[in-house]
Design a protein around this motif. Structure first.
Motif, PDB file in Angstrom:
ATOM      1  N   ALA A 110       0.822  -1.215   0.000  1.00 30.85           N
ATOM      2  CA  ALA A 110       0.000   0.000   0.000  1.00 30.85           C
ATOM      3  C   ALA A 110       0.855   1.264   0.000  1.00 30.85           C
ATOM      4  CB  ALA A 110      -0.932  -0.014   1.212  1.00 30.85           C
ATOM      5  N   ARG A 111       1.993   1.217   0.680  1.00 31.16           N
ATOM      6  CA  ARG A 111       2.855   2.406   0.764  1.00 31.16           C
ATOM      7  C   ARG A 111       3.670   2.630  -0.501  1.00 31.16           C
ATOM      8  NH1 ARG A 111       3.712   0.933   6.323  1.00 31.16           N
ATOM      9  NH2 ARG A 111       5.485  -0.361   5.707  1.00 31.16           N
ATOM     10  N   HIS A 112       4.054   1.540  -1.161  1.00 30.81           N
ATOM     11  CA  HIS A 112       5.060   1.659  -2.204  1.00 30.81           C
ATOM     12  C   HIS A 112       4.587   1.285  -3.609  1.00 30.81           C
ATOM     13  CE1 HIS A 112       8.078   2.402   0.846  1.00 30.81           C
ATOM     14  NE2 HIS A 112       7.787   1.273   1.462  1.00 30.81           N
ATOM     15  N   TYR A 113       3.292   1.014  -3.787  1.00 33.46           N
ATOM     16  CA  TYR A 113       2.869   0.597  -5.120  1.00 33.46           C
ATOM     17  C   TYR A 113       2.888   1.784  -6.092  1.00 33.46           C
ATOM     18  CZ  TYR A 113      -1.786   2.761  -4.935  1.00 33.46           C
ATOM     19  OH  TYR A 113      -2.826   3.660  -4.889  1.00 33.46           O
ATOM     20  N   GLY A 114       3.130   1.447  -7.340  1.00 38.79           N
ATOM     21  CA  GLY A 114       2.990   2.387  -8.445  1.00 38.79           C
ATOM     22  C   GLY A 114       2.159   1.719  -9.519  1.00 38.79           C
ATOM     23  N   ILE A 115       1.675   2.489 -10.467  1.00 32.71           N
ATOM     24  CA  ILE A 115       0.816   1.940 -11.510  1.00 32.71           C
ATOM     25  C   ILE A 115       1.121   2.647 -12.817  1.00 32.71           C
ATOM     26  CG2 ILE A 115      -1.045   3.533 -10.879  1.00 32.71           C
ATOM     27  CD1 ILE A 115      -3.051   1.392 -11.704  1.00 32.71           C
ATOM     28  N   LEU A 147     -15.972   6.110  -8.839  1.00 32.51           N
ATOM     29  CA  LEU A 147     -14.955   5.306  -8.164  1.00 32.51           C
ATOM     30  C   LEU A 147     -13.580   5.947  -8.276  1.00 32.51           C
ATOM     31  CD1 LEU A 147     -15.302   2.558  -6.678  1.00 32.51           C
ATOM     32  CD2 LEU A 147     -14.226   1.504  -8.664  1.00 32.51           C
ATOM     33  N   LEU A 148     -13.239   6.407  -9.468  1.00 33.44           N
ATOM     34  CA  LEU A 148     -11.913   6.986  -9.669  1.00 33.44           C
ATOM     35  C   LEU A 148     -11.760   8.338  -8.994  1.00 33.44           C
ATOM     36  CD1 LEU A 148     -11.125   6.097 -13.405  1.00 33.44           C
ATOM     37  CD2 LEU A 148     -10.370   4.933 -11.324  1.00 33.44           C
ATOM     38  N   SER A 149     -12.871   8.992  -8.675  1.00 38.59           N
ATOM     39  CA  SER A 149     -12.783  10.290  -7.999  1.00 38.59           C
ATOM     40  C   SER A 149     -12.171  10.161  -6.607  1.00 38.59           C
ATOM     41  CB  SER A 149     -14.165  10.934  -7.904  1.00 38.59           C
ATOM     42  OG  SER A 149     -15.010  10.193  -7.031  1.00 38.59           O
ATOM     43  N   SER A 150     -12.242   8.962  -6.029  1.00 43.90           N
ATOM     44  CA  SER A 150     -11.665   8.742  -4.704  1.00 43.90           C
ATOM     45  C   SER A 150     -10.281   8.104  -4.780  1.00 43.90           C
ATOM     46  CB  SER A 150     -12.587   7.835  -3.868  1.00 43.90           C
ATOM     47  OG  SER A 150     -12.734   6.568  -4.475  1.00 43.90           O
ATOM     48  N   ALA A 151      -9.797   7.843  -5.992  1.00 44.37           N
ATOM     49  CA  ALA A 151      -8.477   7.230  -6.172  1.00 44.37           C
ATOM     50  C   ALA A 151      -7.411   8.314  -6.289  1.00 44.37           C
ATOM     51  CB  ALA A 151      -8.475   6.365  -7.427  1.00 44.37           C
ATOM     52  N   PRO A 152      -6.167   7.990  -5.937  1.00 41.35           N
ATOM     53  CA  PRO A 152      -5.086   8.949  -6.172  1.00 41.35           C
ATOM     54  C   PRO A 152      -5.037   9.343  -7.645  1.00 41.35           C
ATOM     55  CG  PRO A 152      -4.328   7.125  -4.805  1.00 41.35           C
ATOM     56  CD  PRO A 152      -5.697   6.749  -5.287  1.00 41.35           C
ATOM     57  N   THR A 153      -4.675  10.561  -7.921  1.00 44.21           N
ATOM     58  CA  THR A 153      -4.683  11.065  -9.293  1.00 44.21           C
ATOM     59  C   THR A 153      -3.891  10.191 -10.270  1.00 44.21           C
ATOM     60  OG1 THR A 153      -5.000  13.330  -8.526  1.00 44.21           O
ATOM     61  CG2 THR A 153      -4.131  13.044 -10.757  1.00 44.21           C
ATOM     62  N   PRO A 154      -2.676   9.727  -9.915  1.00 44.33           N
ATOM     63  CA  PRO A 154      -1.940   8.876 -10.863  1.00 44.33           C
ATOM     64  C   PRO A 154      -2.695   7.592 -11.213  1.00 44.33           C
ATOM     65  CG  PRO A 154      -0.489   9.677  -9.130  1.00 44.33           C
ATOM     66  CD  PRO A 154      -1.878  10.016  -8.704  1.00 44.33           C
ATOM     67  N   ALA A 175      -6.063   7.116 -11.156  1.00 44.57           N
ATOM     68  CA  ALA A 175      -7.192   7.474 -12.010  1.00 44.57           C
ATOM     69  C   ALA A 175      -6.725   7.776 -13.430  1.00 44.57           C
ATOM     70  CB  ALA A 175      -7.927   8.672 -11.417  1.00 44.57           C
ATOM     71  N   ASP A 176      -5.614   8.511 -13.551  1.00 45.19           N
ATOM     72  CA  ASP A 176      -5.103   8.868 -14.879  1.00 45.19           C
ATOM     73  C   ASP A 176      -4.699   7.633 -15.676  1.00 45.19           C
ATOM     74  OD1 ASP A 176      -5.526  11.513 -14.352  1.00 45.19           O
ATOM     75  OD2 ASP A 176      -3.418  11.986 -13.918  1.00 45.19           O
ATOM     76  N   VAL A 177      -4.043   6.674 -15.020  1.00 45.43           N
ATOM     77  CA  VAL A 177      -3.594   5.467 -15.722  1.00 45.43           C
ATOM     78  C   VAL A 177      -4.778   4.648 -16.221  1.00 45.43           C
ATOM     79  CG1 VAL A 177      -2.509   3.199 -15.380  1.00 45.43           C
ATOM     80  CG2 VAL A 177      -1.319   5.276 -14.667  1.00 45.43           C
ATOM     81  N   PHE A 178      -5.808   4.480 -15.399  1.00 48.27           N
ATOM     82  CA  PHE A 178      -6.967   3.714 -15.843  1.00 48.27           C
ATOM     83  C   PHE A 178      -7.694   4.431 -16.987  1.00 48.27           C
ATOM     84  CE2 PHE A 178      -6.815   1.285 -11.754  1.00 48.27           C
ATOM     85  CZ  PHE A 178      -6.787   0.015 -12.331  1.00 48.27           C
ATOM     86  N   ARG A 179      -7.799   5.752 -16.895  1.00 48.78           N
ATOM     87  CA  ARG A 179      -8.452   6.493 -17.986  1.00 48.78           C
ATOM     88  C   ARG A 179      -7.645   6.383 -19.276  1.00 48.78           C
ATOM     89  NH1 ARG A 179      -9.093  10.751 -13.809  1.00 48.78           N
ATOM     90  NH2 ARG A 179     -11.241  10.644 -12.999  1.00 48.78           N
ATOM     91  N   GLN A 180      -6.319   6.537 -19.172  1.00 49.56           N
ATOM     92  CA  GLN A 180      -5.467   6.425 -20.360  1.00 49.56           C
ATOM     93  C   GLN A 180      -5.490   5.007 -20.927  1.00 49.56           C
ATOM     94  OE1 GLN A 180      -1.550   7.851 -19.235  1.00 49.56           O
ATOM     95  NE2 GLN A 180      -2.420   9.689 -18.307  1.00 49.56           N
ATOM     96  N   SER A 181      -5.529   4.027 -20.031  1.00 51.70           N
ATOM     97  CA  SER A 181      -5.564   2.630 -20.486  1.00 51.70           C
ATOM     98  C   SER A 181      -6.841   2.342 -21.265  1.00 51.70           C
ATOM     99  CB  SER A 181      -5.460   1.687 -19.286  1.00 51.70           C
ATOM    100  OG  SER A 181      -4.210   1.815 -18.649  1.00 51.70           O
ATOM    101  N   LEU A 182      -7.933   2.928 -20.827  1.00 50.42           N
ATOM    102  CA  LEU A 182      -9.203   2.734 -21.526  1.00 50.42           C
ATOM    103  C   LEU A 182      -9.125   3.271 -22.956  1.00 50.42           C
ATOM    104  CD1 LEU A 182     -12.025   1.593 -21.084  1.00 50.42           C
ATOM    105  CD2 LEU A 182     -12.741   3.822 -20.233  1.00 50.42           C
ATOM    106  N   ARG A 183      -8.334   4.316 -23.146  1.00 49.93           N
ATOM    107  CA  ARG A 183      -8.214   4.911 -24.484  1.00 49.93           C
ATOM    108  C   ARG A 183      -7.392   4.041 -25.440  1.00 49.93           C
ATOM    109  NH1 ARG A 183      -8.444   9.992 -21.562  1.00 49.93           N
ATOM    110  NH2 ARG A 183      -6.207  10.059 -21.187  1.00 49.93           N
ATOM    111  N   VAL A 184      -6.478   3.220 -24.901  1.00 47.91           N
ATOM    112  CA  VAL A 184      -5.642   2.373 -25.777  1.00 47.91           C
ATOM    113  C   VAL A 184      -6.060   0.904 -25.710  1.00 47.91           C
ATOM    114  CG1 VAL A 184      -3.675   3.937 -25.582  1.00 47.91           C
ATOM    115  CG2 VAL A 184      -3.854   1.996 -23.999  1.00 47.91           C
TER     116      VAL A 184
END
Length: 415
Positions: free
Chosen positions: A271-276, A340-347, A349-358
């Motif tokens: 939880a402390r060190h994950y990245g996406i 759901l993504l409104s409560s997620a950290p910005t990075p 939310a951004d990755v999931f939104r960008q992933s949806l586009r590709v």
């Protein structure tokens, strides 16, 4: 006062052992709005689900026949062709169709796109999770793992790191069980410029050079101990979210479990060190897999109107948000996804939104479910060959060639 109408709902263990509790909470909300219905819940392991659904198609389910069934989105066309699913086309005006994530409609219709047989429930958008602390110890940055080659190098450094390689594995297989699905192969096939079927859905293409290039890259990571295998590299299963791996390809967002200090599955270091980040780019560019689970009315249902009411409730925005939080997946509605993504950290939310586009979906073919089974069996044989030190690019070509022959025969019957 008349007795309530009983609906039978079949689902998979989407929340593991907690599935009954999670679903009963949703069904209690459904009952508040529909007092004339009660729902009996049956949880079917994924391993048995296909056979159970084929039994529905063949009319072999005598007692407690299902009214609403959860299916893998990629199964819709095949199960509809086999007669397991009821037509829901006439019900679609009852929902806001524009709010469903648009590419997911590909998993709802039969190939002619005139009849719909299921609705998306939750999604699987594949992204790459990584440990920022471990990446730093490997003297690499998140930018270094944005390509296949970069991810492979990171796994190599981890494998060869004298202090880290005894505590952490590289890139575990994505599924709950150790096996490889068509969903797992898809980003590697597409990322190398390959595809699974021809544009007219008449011919298999997963045995062609471009597709084989991506599949071989994936299997070679297993050969080189960068993707750990049960029995060869480890004795128990585990993944990124349980704190045993440095990387993980997944469509999950476990905000309620792994990242929640109040949950038994909480992993503080993760939880402390994950990245996406987005799924790494291959030679043909950036692409990832988009799938998920759908809800359908069983062809055996004696109460299709009630079954639709249950489906409509479960795919409603409010239910999707509650359910997705509990199971750690993302909703199939744009409105629910944004909540759901409104409560997620910005990075995140951004990755999931960008992933949806590709993201891409698998082809809408009547035989897709069967082809998925064929490739699953081939993949299991190839994993065995890796464990027995027999794997080679030649063997991969032979196995995929044989699988293509099987798929070609099935396609000649239905497409």
């Amino acid at each position: 006062m008349t007795d309530p109408i009983r609906l039978n709902l079949w689902v998979m263990p989407n929340a593991g052992f907690d599935t009954q509790r999670v679903m009963q909470r949703e069904l209690a909300e459904f009952h508040k709005e529909h007092r004339d219905y009660e729902v009996r819940l049956t949880v079917i392991p994924w391993f048995f689900s296909w056979d159970r659904l084929i039994a529905v198609a063949k009319g072999r389910v005598q007692n407690d026949t299902p009214d609403v069934i959860q299916i893998g989105g990629t199964w819709t066309t095949t199960l509809a062709a086999l007669g397991a699913l009821g037509d829901v086309t006439d019900y679609l005006d009852d929902i806001d169709r524009t709010d469903i994530i648009r590419p997911l409609w590909n998993y709802c219709y039969e190939p002619s796109r005139t009849k719909a047989y299921s609705l998306p429930w939750f999604t699987d958008i594949r992204v790459l999770y990584y440990r920022r602390d471990l990446l730093a110890q490997l003297e690499m940055t998140p930018e270094d793992i944005t390509t296949w080659r970069g991810l492979r190098e990171a796994c190599e450094r981890l494998r060869d790191h004298s202090k880290l390689n005894k505590r952490f594995f590289g890139l575990p297989l994505p599924g709950q069980r150790e096996g490889i699905l068509i969903h797992d192969l898809a980003p590697w096939v597409w990322g190398s410029g390959g595809t699974f079927l021809s544009a007219d859905r008449q011919n298999p293409q997963f045995n062609k050079p471009a597709a084989l290039q991506g599949i071989h890259f994936f299997y070679q990571m297993m050969v080189d101990h960068l993707i750990p295998l049960l029995g060869r590299d480890r004795l128990v299963t585990g993944n990124f979210f349980s704190g045993q791996s440095a990387f993980q390809v997944s469509g999950a967002w476990p905000m309620h479990s792994t990242f929640n200090p109040r949950h038994p599955a909480y992993e503080p270091d993760v939880a402390r060190h994950y990245g996406i980040s987005l799924f790494p780019a291959g030679p043909a560019g950036q692409v990832t897999f988009l799938g998920g689970s759908n809800l359908a009315i069983s062809s055996l249902s004696q109460h299709p109107e009630g079954a639709w009411k249950l489906i409509k409730f479960l795919v409603d925005t409010n239910s999707q948000v509650r359910h997705s939080r509990q199971i750690g997946m993302l909703p199939s509605r744009y409105s629910a996804l944004e909540k759901l993504l409104s409560s997620a950290p910005t990075p995140v939310a951004d990755v999931f939104r960008q992933s949806l586009r590709v993201a891409r979906t698998l082809p809408c073919a009547a035989t897709l479910g069967t082809i998925e089974r064929i490739l699953g069996k081939v993949s299991q044989r190839l994993i065995t060959s890796v464990c027995e030190n027999r794997y080679s690019e030649k063997l991969l070509t032979e196995e995929m060639g044989q699988a293509a022959k099987e798929a070609d025969y099935i396609l000649s019957l239905y497409e």
